[in-house]
Design an enzyme around this catalytic site. Structure first.
Site, mmCIF file in Angstrom:
data_model
loop_
_atom_site.group_PDB
_atom_site.id
_atom_site.type_symbol
_atom_site.label_atom_id
_atom_site.label_comp_id
_atom_site.label_asym_id
_atom_site.label_seq_id
_atom_site.Cartn_x
_atom_site.Cartn_y
_atom_site.Cartn_z
ATOM 1 N N ARG A 76 0.840 -1.206 0.000
ATOM 2 C CA ARG A 76 0.000 0.000 0.000
ATOM 3 C C ARG A 76 0.870 1.248 0.000
ATOM 4 O O ARG A 76 1.436 1.621 1.029
ATOM 5 C CB ARG A 76 -0.910 -0.002 1.228
ATOM 6 C CG ARG A 76 -1.760 1.247 1.371
ATOM 7 C CD ARG A 76 -2.883 1.335 0.377
ATOM 8 N NE ARG A 76 -3.885 0.294 0.596
ATOM 9 C CZ ARG A 76 -4.805 -0.034 -0.328
ATOM 10 N NH1 ARG A 76 -4.852 0.577 -1.497
ATOM 11 N NH2 ARG A 76 -5.679 -0.989 -0.070
ATOM 12 N N ARG A 100 1.180 -6.519 -9.934
ATOM 13 C CA ARG A 100 1.686 -5.925 -8.687
ATOM 14 C C ARG A 100 2.028 -6.968 -7.629
ATOM 15 O O ARG A 100 2.641 -6.625 -6.619
ATOM 16 C CB ARG A 100 0.707 -4.881 -8.125
ATOM 17 C CG ARG A 100 -0.651 -5.396 -7.718
ATOM 18 C CD ARG A 100 -1.473 -4.283 -7.070
ATOM 19 N NE ARG A 100 -2.846 -4.650 -6.802
ATOM 20 C CZ ARG A 100 -3.678 -3.938 -6.060
ATOM 21 N NH1 ARG A 100 -3.289 -2.812 -5.515
ATOM 22 N NH2 ARG A 100 -4.917 -4.335 -5.869
ATOM 23 N N HIS A 169 0.116 3.550 -10.482
ATOM 24 C CA HIS A 169 -0.839 4.004 -9.448
ATOM 25 C C HIS A 169 -0.076 4.755 -8.339
ATOM 26 O O HIS A 169 0.036 4.287 -7.205
ATOM 27 C CB HIS A 169 -1.522 2.742 -8.896
ATOM 28 C CG HIS A 169 -2.738 2.929 -8.060
ATOM 29 N ND1 HIS A 169 -2.763 3.703 -6.922
ATOM 30 C CD2 HIS A 169 -3.990 2.412 -8.178
ATOM 31 C CE1 HIS A 169 -3.974 3.649 -6.377
ATOM 32 N NE2 HIS A 169 -4.728 2.870 -7.128
ATOM 33 N N ASP A 214 -12.496 9.749 -6.228
ATOM 34 C CA ASP A 214 -12.043 8.569 -6.984
ATOM 35 C C ASP A 214 -12.513 8.778 -8.422
ATOM 36 O O ASP A 214 -13.639 8.445 -8.775
ATOM 37 C CB ASP A 214 -12.662 7.301 -6.352
ATOM 38 C CG ASP A 214 -11.975 6.039 -6.851
ATOM 39 O OD1 ASP A 214 -11.160 6.127 -7.784
ATOM 40 O OD2 ASP A 214 -12.269 4.957 -6.292
ATOM 41 N N GLU A 273 -2.516 9.107 -10.853
ATOM 42 C CA GLU A 273 -2.069 7.887 -11.537
ATOM 43 C C GLU A 273 -2.122 8.097 -13.049
ATOM 44 O O GLU A 273 -3.082 8.680 -13.554
ATOM 45 C CB GLU A 273 -2.993 6.735 -11.138
ATOM 46 C CG GLU A 273 -3.261 6.684 -9.637
ATOM 47 C CD GLU A 273 -4.462 5.801 -9.285
ATOM 48 O OE1 GLU A 273 -4.783 4.883 -10.048
ATOM 49 O OE2 GLU A 273 -5.081 6.048 -8.233
#
Ligand code: TA6
Length: 301
Positions: A76, A100, A169, A214, A273
């Site tokens: 994270r 990832r 990201h 978002d 991102e």
């Protein structure tokens, strides 16, 4: 050189004062890289940059204090590589693709005469993972007083088209989210994930964040700037071959729901991102390749 585990490492690959291979948090293999201007930490899992810092500046990247560091679990913060899908995908349990959480191989370290250092990573070749035709992914990371990233995807299939999404990201470290202004997206249309993907157009000259944000901005190739009046720093996100920009801050309630994110950490991060997602996803004919490039720079004011 091809290195995917700490045990593959031979000290002769270390470049004294520049590149050191070690066990990072959770015993995951990690590279520590230093140039005359900056330092960085990169985990082989996900070729994940967790830290980049210019001398005399606070860290550029946010990393959660409660991030998981475990095999197969996403980290994270820093710069997760999102590939080959963004967000959720029908029939798949994991969000944001498998790149990832795979352990990438370090293929090459390239120190240049000008003092910059480049590292080339390769994702283990995907077979037919998650129904995608076989493809390769390479990631070139170049450090100096800036951080330059290039993600190249090649369709290895002889006869199938490869359709994918990619996204770097990036979690930025900010002094106080209330003191952050984001510019470069005025007039751009976006999908608002907080309102069930409602299609909207950005009307603000300066985006301020004071609740959950978002947003997937589409058909936008321009540079985005993050002005941080608390740290007195301006960050520039320049990109090539990227038609989407995502802006994310989970704010209070969502932060509480994320097990690997501190309740208060939304105050000191923002994701901006760069990639190609949704209708901007990439399609490659057999044998074709595409590269997404991002350059991150910062300056105090
Ligand atoms: O890019 C924003 C986003 O897609 C958000 O919807 C948010 O949930 C975030 O990524 C983090 O996703 P993750 O799978 O890392 O928890």
């Amino acid at each position: 050189m091809a290195m995917g585990k700490t045990s593959d490492w031979d000290e002769k690959f270390d470049i004294p004062g520049c590149v050191r291979f070690m066990e990072g948090v959770g015993d995951l293999p990690m590279l520590s890289v230093t140039t005359e201007w900056s330092s960085a930490e990169i985990y082989l899992q996900g070729a994940h940059i967790t830290h980049f810092q210019k001398k005399n500046e606070p860290p550029l990247l946010f990393l959660s204090q409660v991030s998981r560091f475990a095999e197969g679990q996403p980290i994270r913060g820093g710069i997760p590589i999102i590939l080959p899908w963004f967000g959720s995908r029908e029939g798949q349990q994991v969000a944001h693709g498998f790149a990832r959480t795979k352990t990438w191989e370090l293929k090459e370290i390239l120190p240049a005469k000008d003092g910059s250092v480049s590292l080339r990573f390769r994702m283990p070749e995907s077979g037919e993972d998650a129904g995608f035709p076989p493809f390769s992914a390479e990631y070139l990371v170049t450090l100096r007083d800036t951080l330059s990233l290039r993600l190249t995807v090649t369709n290895k299939s002889a006869d199938r088209e490869l359709a994918f999404e990619d996204c770097l990201h990036t979690y930025f470290n900010v002094g106080d989210i209330n003191a952050v202004s984001i510019t470069g997206l005025t007039g751009v249309s976006y999908l608002d994930k907080v309102e069930n993907f409602a299609r909207k157009t950005e009307t603000a000259d300066v985006i301020k964040i004071s609740s959950e944000v978002d947003r997937v901005y589409l058909d936008t190739t321009g540079t985005v700037e993050i002005q941080d009046d608390k740290l007195r720093r301006k960050i520039r996100v320049e990109k090539e071959n990227s038609a989407s920009t995502v802006v994310w801050n989970p704010w209070i309630a969502k932060a509480q729901q994320l097990p690997d994110f501190g309740n208060e950490e939304y105050q000191t991060m923002v994701c901006v991102e760069s990639g190609n997602v949704g209708k901007n996803g990439v399609k490659l004919a057999p044998g074709q390749a595409a590269s997404l490039s991002v350059k991150l720079s910062s300056a105090a004011f």
